[in-house]
Design a protein around this motif. Structure first.
Motif, PDB file in Angstrom:
ATOM      1  N   ASP A 257       7.395  -1.357  13.213  1.00  0.00           N
ATOM      2  CA  ASP A 257       7.051  -0.536  12.049  1.00  0.00           C
ATOM      3  C   ASP A 257       8.227  -0.445  11.089  1.00  0.00           C
ATOM      4  OD1 ASP A 257       4.521  -0.031  13.010  1.00  0.00           O
ATOM      5  OD2 ASP A 257       4.993   1.953  13.809  1.00  0.00           O
ATOM      6  N   ALA A 258       9.441  -0.322  11.650  1.00  0.00           N
ATOM      7  CA  ALA A 258      10.623  -0.141  10.817  1.00  0.00           C
ATOM      8  C   ALA A 258      10.968  -1.392  10.017  1.00  0.00           C
ATOM      9  CB  ALA A 258      11.817   0.268  11.686  1.00  0.00           C
ATOM     10  N   GLN A 259      10.643  -2.571  10.550  1.00  0.00           N
ATOM     11  CA  GLN A 259      11.007  -3.821   9.895  1.00  0.00           C
ATOM     12  C   GLN A 259       9.918  -4.344   8.967  1.00  0.00           C
ATOM     13  OE1 GLN A 259      11.913  -6.392  13.179  1.00  0.00           O
ATOM     14  NE2 GLN A 259      13.808  -5.314  13.708  1.00  0.00           N
ATOM     15  N   ASN A 260       8.775  -3.674   8.927  1.00  0.00           N
ATOM     16  CA  ASN A 260       7.655  -4.145   8.112  1.00  0.00           C
ATOM     17  C   ASN A 260       7.112  -3.012   7.246  1.00  0.00           C
ATOM     18  OD1 ASN A 260       7.093  -7.015   9.114  1.00  0.00           O
ATOM     19  ND2 ASN A 260       7.212  -5.896  11.036  1.00  0.00           N
ATOM     20  N   TYR A 261       5.903  -3.187   6.767  1.00  0.00           N
ATOM     21  CA  TYR A 261       5.228  -2.165   5.989  1.00  0.00           C
ATOM     22  C   TYR A 261       4.417  -1.267   6.920  1.00  0.00           C
ATOM     23  CZ  TYR A 261       6.105  -5.319   2.019  1.00  0.00           C
ATOM     24  OH  TYR A 261       6.685  -6.130   1.086  1.00  0.00           O
ATOM     25  N   LEU A 262       4.319   0.005   6.562  1.00  0.00           N
ATOM     26  CA  LEU A 262       3.479   0.940   7.315  1.00  0.00           C
ATOM     27  C   LEU A 262       2.738   1.802   6.301  1.00  0.00           C
ATOM     28  CD1 LEU A 262       2.651   2.208  10.086  1.00  0.00           C
ATOM     29  CD2 LEU A 262       4.514   3.847   9.722  1.00  0.00           C
ATOM     30  N   SER A 263       1.412   1.862   6.421  1.00  0.00           N
ATOM     31  CA  SER A 263       0.590   2.609   5.469  1.00  0.00           C
ATOM     32  C   SER A 263      -0.146   3.744   6.144  1.00  0.00           C
ATOM     33  CB  SER A 263      -0.432   1.682   4.790  1.00  0.00           C
ATOM     34  OG  SER A 263       0.208   0.674   4.049  1.00  0.00           O
ATOM     35  N   THR A 264      -0.378   4.818   5.394  1.00  0.00           N
ATOM     36  CA  THR A 264      -1.237   5.897   5.873  1.00  0.00           C
ATOM     37  C   THR A 264      -2.693   5.464   5.741  1.00  0.00           C
ATOM     38  OG1 THR A 264      -1.535   6.936   3.703  1.00  0.00           O
ATOM     39  CG2 THR A 264       0.432   7.563   4.963  1.00  0.00           C
ATOM     40  N   PRO A 265      -3.595   6.122   6.462  1.00  0.00           N
ATOM     41  CA  PRO A 265      -5.019   5.937   6.152  1.00  0.00           C
ATOM     42  C   PRO A 265      -5.287   6.422   4.722  1.00  0.00           C
ATOM     43  CG  PRO A 265      -4.736   6.929   8.324  1.00  0.00           C
ATOM     44  CD  PRO A 265      -3.395   6.957   7.664  1.00  0.00           C
ATOM     45  N   MET A 266      -6.440   6.041   4.185  1.00  0.00           N
ATOM     46  CA  MET A 266      -6.731   6.339   2.777  1.00  0.00           C
ATOM     47  C   MET A 266      -7.372   7.708   2.582  1.00  0.00           C
ATOM     48  SD  MET A 266      -8.174   2.671   1.345  1.00  0.00           S
ATOM     49  CE  MET A 266      -9.335   2.385   2.694  1.00  0.00           C
ATOM     50  N   LEU A 267      -7.200   8.210   1.356  1.00  0.00           N
ATOM     51  CA  LEU A 267      -7.940   9.368   0.860  1.00  0.00           C
ATOM     52  C   LEU A 267      -8.829   8.894  -0.286  1.00  0.00           C
ATOM     53  CD1 LEU A 267      -5.354  12.309   0.636  1.00  0.00           C
ATOM     54  CD2 LEU A 267      -7.169  11.988   2.334  1.00  0.00           C
ATOM     55  N   ALA A 268     -10.018   9.465  -0.405  1.00  0.00           N
ATOM     56  CA  ALA A 268     -10.904   9.124  -1.502  1.00  0.00           C
ATOM     57  C   ALA A 268     -10.363   9.686  -2.805  1.00  0.00           C
ATOM     58  CB  ALA A 268     -12.312   9.652  -1.231  1.00  0.00           C
ATOM     59  N   GLY A 269     -10.525   8.893  -3.894  1.00  0.00           N
ATOM     60  CA  GLY A 269     -10.124   9.368  -5.208  1.00  0.00           C
ATOM     61  C   GLY A 269      -8.710   8.996  -5.578  1.00  0.00           C
ATOM     62  N   GLY A 270      -8.261   9.570  -6.712  1.00  0.00           N
ATOM     63  CA  GLY A 270      -6.912   9.321  -7.190  1.00  0.00           C
ATOM     64  C   GLY A 270      -6.902   8.336  -8.345  1.00  0.00           C
ATOM     65  N   PRO A 271      -5.685   7.982  -8.781  1.00  0.00           N
ATOM     66  CA  PRO A 271      -4.417   8.436  -8.220  1.00  0.00           C
ATOM     67  C   PRO A 271      -3.958   9.801  -8.740  1.00  0.00           C
ATOM     68  CG  PRO A 271      -4.006   6.867  -9.973  1.00  0.00           C
ATOM     69  CD  PRO A 271      -5.493   6.961  -9.840  1.00  0.00           C
ATOM     70  N   GLU A 272      -4.626  10.335  -9.798  1.00  0.00           N
ATOM     71  CA  GLU A 272      -4.232  11.645 -10.305  1.00  0.00           C
ATOM     72  C   GLU A 272      -4.416  12.708  -9.240  1.00  0.00           C
ATOM     73  OE1 GLU A 272      -6.222   9.564 -11.815  1.00  0.00           O
ATOM     74  OE2 GLU A 272      -5.091   8.980 -13.608  1.00  0.00           O
ATOM     75  N   GLY A 273      -3.444  13.581  -9.129  1.00  0.00           N
ATOM     76  CA  GLY A 273      -3.524  14.679  -8.173  1.00  0.00           C
ATOM     77  C   GLY A 273      -3.073  14.329  -6.769  1.00  0.00           C
ATOM     78  N   MET A 274      -2.698  13.066  -6.507  1.00  0.00           N
ATOM     79  CA  MET A 274      -2.237  12.656  -5.186  1.00  0.00           C
ATOM     80  C   MET A 274      -0.717  12.843  -5.074  1.00  0.00           C
ATOM     81  SD  MET A 274      -4.847  11.680  -3.386  1.00  0.00           S
ATOM     82  CE  MET A 274      -6.567  11.212  -3.622  1.00  0.00           C
ATOM     83  N   THR A 275      -0.262  13.283  -3.907  1.00  0.00           N
ATOM     84  CA  THR A 275       1.164  13.490  -3.660  1.00  0.00           C
ATOM     85  C   THR A 275       1.598  12.675  -2.458  1.00  0.00           C
ATOM     86  OG1 THR A 275       1.056  15.753  -4.524  1.00  0.00           O
ATOM     87  CG2 THR A 275       2.966  15.184  -3.165  1.00  0.00           C
ATOM     88  N   ALA A 276       2.702  11.946  -2.603  1.00  0.00           N
ATOM     89  CA  ALA A 276       3.280  11.161  -1.503  1.00  0.00           C
ATOM     90  C   ALA A 276       4.523  11.872  -0.991  1.00  0.00           C
ATOM     91  CB  ALA A 276       3.645   9.764  -1.992  1.00  0.00           C
ATOM     92  N   CYS A 277       4.709  11.884   0.328  1.00  0.00           N
ATOM     93  CA  CYS A 277       5.862  12.551   0.930  1.00  0.00           C
ATOM     94  C   CYS A 277       6.486  11.683   2.009  1.00  0.00           C
ATOM     95  CB  CYS A 277       5.468  13.888   1.554  1.00  0.00           C
ATOM     96  SG  CYS A 277       4.904  15.135   0.375  1.00  0.00           S
ATOM     97  N   LEU A 278       7.806  11.793   2.133  1.00  0.00           N
ATOM     98  CA  LEU A 278       8.549  11.193   3.242  1.00  0.00           C
ATOM     99  C   LEU A 278       9.226  12.326   3.995  1.00  0.00           C
ATOM    100  CD1 LEU A 278       9.920   8.821   4.821  1.00  0.00           C
ATOM    101  CD2 LEU A 278      11.778   8.976   3.125  1.00  0.00           C
ATOM    102  N   VAL A 279       8.940  12.423   5.297  1.00  0.00           N
ATOM    103  CA  VAL A 279       9.605  13.395   6.168  1.00  0.00           C
ATOM    104  C   VAL A 279      10.564  12.602   7.034  1.00  0.00           C
ATOM    105  CG1 VAL A 279       9.325  15.211   7.883  1.00  0.00           C
ATOM    106  CG2 VAL A 279       7.538  14.846   6.143  1.00  0.00           C
ATOM    107  N   GLN A 280      11.861  12.784   6.803  1.00  0.00           N
ATOM    108  CA  GLN A 280      12.865  11.953   7.460  1.00  0.00           C
ATOM    109  C   GLN A 280      13.113  12.394   8.901  1.00  0.00           C
ATOM    110  OE1 GLN A 280      16.011  12.314   4.426  1.00  0.00           O
ATOM    111  NE2 GLN A 280      15.726  10.104   4.042  1.00  0.00           N
ATOM    112  N   ALA A 281      13.284  11.403   9.777  1.00  0.00           N
ATOM    113  CA  ALA A 281      13.542  11.668  11.190  1.00  0.00           C
ATOM    114  C   ALA A 281      14.889  12.368  11.334  1.00  0.00           C
ATOM    115  CB  ALA A 281      13.538  10.359  11.972  1.00  0.00           C
ATOM    116  N   GLY A 282      15.028  13.156  12.367  1.00  0.00           N
ATOM    117  CA  GLY A 282      16.305  13.832  12.634  1.00  0.00           C
ATOM    118  C   GLY A 282      16.466  15.089  11.814  1.00  0.00           C
ATOM    119  N   SER A 283      16.676  14.952  10.510  1.00  0.00           N
ATOM    120  CA  SER A 283      16.919  16.116   9.650  1.00  0.00           C
ATOM    121  C   SER A 283      15.644  16.883   9.330  1.00  0.00           C
ATOM    122  CB  SER A 283      17.590  15.676   8.340  1.00  0.00           C
ATOM    123  OG  SER A 283      16.697  14.871   7.570  1.00  0.00           O
ATOM    124  N   GLY A 284      14.515  16.196   9.313  1.00  0.00           N
ATOM    125  CA  GLY A 284      13.266  16.844   8.953  1.00  0.00           C
ATOM    126  C   GLY A 284      13.131  17.112   7.469  1.00  0.00           C
TER     127      GLY A 284
END
Length: 291
Positions: A257-284
């Motif tokens: 996963d770390a060496q390639n692409y990793l995607s979330t499952p999809m949500l219907a609609g968008g892209p307006e109103g959609m928010t992307a987040c990264l929660v970093q390991a260790g620090s949170g």
């Protein structure tokens, strides 16, 4: 790999084996991360069977390779199996008649009876009969050309597929596996929403650290959105949240996963109103952005 395999099938098998080497996965690892078993992968990589298009897309996703070229090669391989090219045996030249022994009465053998004495042709020399006309070349090639016609059509289809995958922003009319609400919770690649040529686009992007990139993506043909991370750290989590607070997430579980692409499952609609987040390991630490 058997020498009896059609050329197109052998080419596809070599390309699939190359992608598998790129992933670094064993056959058991491929079986664990895709929808095919270990024995099925053995047949696909050996060229004895042609994998379904969904499985080709899954392998390309693991290897970080756009699937359009491999899907085109798969189409060629399948058509070569359906329409094998026949190779007729070359026509043997006609066998000349065995020469007869010359004699004092008849003279040299000419393949015909000498004229009787007293006839107008008596005493004249006679040329040997002409050899039978050879079989015309175009007749011998007729069957071969008919078999090649199907493969020529296949090549044009594959060429169109390859050209159609050249631009990410272009819509080549690919038929998606889901639209709108039916895409909720499904994988973008397997549904054809994340394929090049489907009209998919990255609407927002952020870099974190030296190499981690998080993208908010949208497919107009599927009318759905998702988040993708490139080169995340093991333990990182990416999320997509809609206007109604519904969310989907994916976590970087291992080095693949770390060496390639990793995607979330999809949500219907968008892209307006959609928010992307990264929660970093260790620090949170949580880093979010929208369009």
């Amino acid at each position: 790999m058997s020498g009896d395999l059609p050329l197109e099938c052998a080419h596809l098998a070599r390309e699939l084996a190359g992608l598998r080497a790129t992933t670094g996965l064993s056959l058991a690892g491929l079986a664990a991360r895709t929808t095919a078993s270990k024995s099925s992968w053995q047949r696909y990589l050996g060229g004895t069977q042609i994998p379904p298009p969904e499985l080709v897309t899954e392998l390309c996703a693991l290897a970080g390779e756009p699937p359009a070229r491999l899907l085109a090669l798969r189409e060629l391989a399948e058509l070569s199996r359906r329409h094998p090219q026949t190779r007729p045996e070359p026509s043997a030249p006609p066998t000349p008649p065995a020469p007869a022994e010359p004699s004092q009465e008849t003279g040299p053998a000419t393949g015909e009876e000498p004229p009787a004495a007293g006839t107008p042709d008596a005493g004249r020399s006679h040329a040997p009969p002409a050899a039978p006309a050879p079989v015309p070349f175009f007749r011998r090639r007729k069957v071969a050309l008919a078999g090649a016609g199907a493969l020529a059509t296949a090549a044009m289809v594959a060429g169109a597929l390859l050209l159609g995958g050249a631009g990410e922003e272009e819509d080549s009319g690919l038929w998606p596996g889901c639209v709108g609400e039916r895409c909720r919770g499904k994988d973008s690649q397997s549904q054809g929403c994340g394929l090049k040529g489907s009209g998919m686009r990255t609407v927002a992007e952020r870099e974190f650290g030296r190499q981690t990139v998080v993208e908010l993506r949208y497919s107009p043909s599927c009318r759905a959105s998702w988040v993708r991370v490139r080169f995340g750290a093991i333990g990182d989590r990416v999320e997509i949240t809609g206007p109604d607070e519904e969310s989907q997430s994916a976590e970087v579980a291992d080095k693949f996963d770390a060496q390639n692409y990793l995607s979330t499952p999809m949500l219907a609609g968008g892209p307006e109103g959609m928010t992307a987040c990264l929660v970093q390991a260790g620090s949170g630490e949580r880093h979010c952005f929208g369009r």
